[in-house]
Design a protein around this motif. Structure first.
Motif, PDB file in Angstrom:
ATOM      1  N   ILE A 153       0.820  -1.208   0.000  1.00 19.03           N
ATOM      2  CA  ILE A 153       0.000   0.000   0.000  1.00 19.03           C
ATOM      3  C   ILE A 153       0.857   1.262   0.000  1.00 19.03           C
ATOM      4  N   CYS A 154       1.953   1.249   0.758  1.00 18.16           N
ATOM      5  CA  CYS A 154       2.788   2.442   0.922  1.00 18.16           C
ATOM      6  C   CYS A 154       3.813   2.609  -0.200  1.00 18.16           C
ATOM      7  N   HIS A 155       4.044   1.536  -0.980  1.00 17.15           N
ATOM      8  CA  HIS A 155       5.029   1.559  -2.076  1.00 17.15           C
ATOM      9  C   HIS A 155       6.436   1.821  -1.557  1.00 17.15           C
ATOM     10  N   ARG A 156       6.701   1.341  -0.357  1.00 20.57           N
ATOM     11  CA  ARG A 156       8.020   1.459   0.259  1.00 20.57           C
ATOM     12  C   ARG A 156       8.078   0.483   1.417  1.00 20.57           C
ATOM     13  N   SER A 157       9.276   0.249   1.943  1.00 19.14           N
ATOM     14  CA  SER A 157       9.455  -0.729   3.009  1.00 19.14           C
ATOM     15  C   SER A 157       8.958  -0.211   4.355  1.00 19.14           C
ATOM     16  N   ARG A 158       8.992   1.106   4.549  1.00 15.27           N
ATOM     17  CA  ARG A 158       8.565   1.681   5.829  1.00 15.27           C
ATOM     18  C   ARG A 158       7.051   1.859   5.848  1.00 15.27           C
ATOM     19  N   PRO A 159       6.412   1.675   7.000  1.00 11.02           N
ATOM     20  CA  PRO A 159       4.965   1.904   7.088  1.00 11.02           C
ATOM     21  C   PRO A 159       4.616   3.368   6.835  1.00 11.02           C
ATOM     22  N   CYS A 160       3.387   3.609   6.423  1.00 12.42           N
ATOM     23  CA  CYS A 160       2.912   4.959   6.180  1.00 12.42           C
ATOM     24  C   CYS A 160       1.529   5.092   6.820  1.00 12.42           C
ATOM     25  N   PHE A 161       1.010   6.299   6.808  1.00 14.19           N
ATOM     26  CA  PHE A 161      -0.335   6.554   7.336  1.00 14.19           C
ATOM     27  C   PHE A 161      -1.172   7.149   6.219  1.00 14.19           C
ATOM     28  N   ARG A 162      -2.253   6.453   5.862  1.00 16.01           N
ATOM     29  CA  ARG A 162      -3.141   6.916   4.794  1.00 16.01           C
ATOM     30  C   ARG A 162      -4.582   6.823   5.290  1.00 16.01           C
ATOM     31  N   SER A 163      -5.010   7.870   5.952  1.00 16.19           N
ATOM     32  CA  SER A 163      -6.301   7.836   6.624  1.00 16.19           C
ATOM     33  C   SER A 163      -7.470   7.707   5.654  1.00 16.19           C
ATOM     34  N   ARG A 164      -7.292   8.086   4.400  1.00 18.93           N
ATOM     35  CA  ARG A 164      -8.386   8.041   3.429  1.00 18.93           C
ATOM     36  C   ARG A 164      -8.413   6.739   2.634  1.00 18.93           C
ATOM     37  N   SER A 165      -7.507   5.847   2.923  1.00 19.73           N
ATOM     38  CA  SER A 165      -7.421   4.593   2.176  1.00 19.73           C
ATOM     39  C   SER A 165      -8.080   3.461   2.968  1.00 19.73           C
ATOM     40  N   LEU A 166      -9.149   2.892   2.431  1.00 22.75           N
ATOM     41  CA  LEU A 166      -9.807   1.773   3.095  1.00 22.75           C
ATOM     42  C   LEU A 166      -8.858   0.586   3.197  1.00 22.75           C
ATOM     43  N   GLY A 167      -8.089   0.338   2.141  1.00 24.42           N
ATOM     44  CA  GLY A 167      -7.129  -0.763   2.183  1.00 24.42           C
ATOM     45  C   GLY A 167      -6.130  -0.605   3.310  1.00 24.42           C
ATOM     46  N   TRP A 168      -5.674   0.640   3.550  1.00 22.52           N
ATOM     47  CA  TRP A 168      -4.726   0.881   4.640  1.00 22.52           C
ATOM     48  C   TRP A 168      -5.363   0.521   5.976  1.00 22.52           C
ATOM     49  N   TRP A 169      -6.609   0.915   6.200  1.00 21.78           N
ATOM     50  CA  TRP A 169      -7.273   0.628   7.468  1.00 21.78           C
ATOM     51  C   TRP A 169      -7.470  -0.875   7.656  1.00 21.78           C
ATOM     52  N   ILE A 170      -7.771  -1.586   6.586  1.00 19.81           N
ATOM     53  CA  ILE A 170      -7.924  -3.039   6.685  1.00 19.81           C
ATOM     54  C   ILE A 170      -6.615  -3.675   7.130  1.00 19.81           C
ATOM     55  N   VAL A 171      -5.525  -3.277   6.480  1.00 22.61           N
ATOM     56  CA  VAL A 171      -4.208  -3.837   6.831  1.00 22.61           C
ATOM     57  C   VAL A 171      -3.830  -3.446   8.258  1.00 22.61           C
ATOM     58  N   ALA A 172      -4.091  -2.186   8.638  1.00 22.96           N
ATOM     59  CA  ALA A 172      -3.711  -1.717   9.974  1.00 22.96           C
ATOM     60  C   ALA A 172      -4.473  -2.459  11.069  1.00 22.96           C
ATOM     61  N   VAL A 173      -5.775  -2.642  10.881  1.00 24.86           N
ATOM     62  CA  VAL A 173      -6.583  -3.351  11.886  1.00 24.86           C
ATOM     63  C   VAL A 173      -6.139  -4.803  11.999  1.00 24.86           C
ATOM     64  N   ASN A 174      -5.888  -5.449  10.864  1.00 22.82           N
ATOM     65  CA  ASN A 174      -5.419  -6.836  10.903  1.00 22.82           C
ATOM     66  C   ASN A 174      -4.036  -6.944  11.541  1.00 22.82           C
ATOM     67  N   GLN A 175      -3.165  -5.957  11.263  1.00 20.37           N
ATOM     68  CA  GLN A 175      -1.833  -6.004  11.865  1.00 20.37           C
ATOM     69  C   GLN A 175      -1.904  -5.809  13.370  1.00 20.37           C
ATOM     70  N   LEU A 176      -2.814  -4.957  13.822  1.00 19.28           N
ATOM     71  CA  LEU A 176      -3.026  -4.818  15.269  1.00 19.28           C
ATOM     72  C   LEU A 176      -3.476  -6.155  15.852  1.00 19.28           C
ATOM     73  N   GLY A 177      -4.365  -6.850  15.141  1.00 15.93           N
ATOM     74  CA  GLY A 177      -4.783  -8.168  15.595  1.00 15.93           C
ATOM     75  C   GLY A 177      -3.617  -9.137  15.677  1.00 15.93           C
ATOM     76  N   SER A 178      -2.696  -9.065  14.717  1.00 17.69           N
ATOM     77  CA  SER A 178      -1.524  -9.949  14.732  1.00 17.69           C
ATOM     78  C   SER A 178      -0.620  -9.642  15.924  1.00 17.69           C
ATOM     79  N   VAL A 179      -0.467  -8.362  16.242  1.00 19.15           N
ATOM     80  CA  VAL A 179       0.344  -7.979  17.412  1.00 19.15           C
ATOM     81  C   VAL A 179      -0.287  -8.519  18.692  1.00 19.15           C
ATOM     82  N   LEU A 180      -1.602  -8.397  18.801  1.00 22.80           N
ATOM     83  CA  LEU A 180      -2.289  -8.909  19.991  1.00 22.80           C
ATOM     84  C   LEU A 180      -2.203 -10.435  20.066  1.00 22.80           C
ATOM     85  N   PHE A 181      -2.286 -11.108  18.926  1.00 21.47           N
ATOM     86  CA  PHE A 181      -2.097 -12.560  18.913  1.00 21.47           C
ATOM     87  C   PHE A 181      -0.704 -12.929  19.414  1.00 21.47           C
ATOM     88  N   MET A 182       0.307 -12.160  18.998  1.00 18.83           N
ATOM     89  CA  MET A 182       1.674 -12.445  19.442  1.00 18.83           C
ATOM     90  C   MET A 182       1.805 -12.244  20.947  1.00 18.83           C
TER      91      MET A 182
END
Length: 280
Positions: A207-236
């Protein structure tokens, strides 16, 4: 006429965005996630006129809608079953078999969601080399494309769901020692969590077109990835807290293990709900 001028962007060796500058002054922009999930290209006319979305053919769009609905539904149900299993473990009768059954059922839906996500990447419309138009290839049940970031992210996710399956099957075993529990149940759990985190990082890179994370508040895809990644952190966090102490045979922290699983699972359910809207 010569070929349109191209500019490629991405993370490391992966191309996640390609721009064609046409001879008429217009531009065509292909982005990996937009093409894979929604079957669209961004087209801007000469003189920087307003952009429009060029879509894939009707057959490809119908395919994407069906796959997206199946994947999002699987993650919603799988996350809900995981959350229910954790709630039973935390607040219920303490019957380990009941929680294990709910986790196992949820894991099957995670398997389905992971594989369907991989099918989305495999069967998504591709851009043509001549100017960006989307083309649809024949249906495939499997393929090996490690230089495509969308494929790699979904493949790692799918493998993670399979590793979780090992953990969930082993959780039905009775009479295990602390060492056996850590080897057969805890270790696959941690490996699965690591794979989920790696998959989420790759999805951010797409989504960010780079290795570092980015913040894209208007991108639905970004929010999907961010919410799932938060879930992965909590699973860990849950997995680390579920390590069994050999000296006592007890978990490091059962409350963190249960609450981490419950909240992480709800994140995946929410991510699945959001994914239902990321469709053609």
């Amino acid at each position: 006429m010569g070929q349109p001028e191209q500019r490629a962007e991405g993370a490391g060796p992966f191309t996640t965005r390609r721009t064609w500058h046409r001879s008429d002054g217009g531009t065509v922009v292909w982005e990996s996630r937009a093409a894979c999930r929604r079957g669209v290209l961004s087209v801007r006319g000469p003189g920087d006129t307003a952009s429009v979305s060029a879509r894939a053919d009707a057959g490809a769009l119908g395919r994407l809608r069906r796959l997206n609905a199946l994947a999002s539904g699987a993650f919603v149900i799988g996350g809900a079953l995981f959350a229910l299993g954790a709630a039973v473990a935390q607040f219920g009768s303490g019957d380990a078999g009941e929680s294990a059954s709910l986790y196992f059922a949820g894991g099957l839906f995670f398997n389905l969601g992971g594989y369907t996500s991989l099918l989305q990447a495999l069967n998504a419309p591709r851009h043509s080399r001549q100017g960006g138009d989307l083309v649809t290839a024949d249906w495939r049940w499997w393929g090996y494309e490690p230089m495509r970031l969308d494929w790699l992210s979904t493949f790692v996710l799918f493998v993670g769901t399979l590793v979780f399956g090992v953990n969930l099957l082993d959780s039905f075993l009775q009479g295990l020692t602390a060492q056996q529990t850590n080897r057969l149940i805890w270790a696959p759990d941690v490996v699965g969590c690591v794979l989920f985190l790696v998959s989420g990082h790759l999805a951010f890179a797409e989504i960010c077109h780079r290795s570092r994370p980015c913040f894209r508040s208007r991108s639905l895809g970004w929010w999907i990835v961010a919410v799932n990644q938060l879930g992965s952190v909590l699973f860990m966090l849950s997995a680390l807290a579920a390590f069994t102490r050999p000296a006592t045979g007890s978990l490091i922290n059962a409350d963190i293990a249960n609450w981490g699983t419950l909240s992480g699972a709800l994140c995946f359910s929410v991510g699945g709900m959001l994914q239902a809207f990321e469709r053609p």
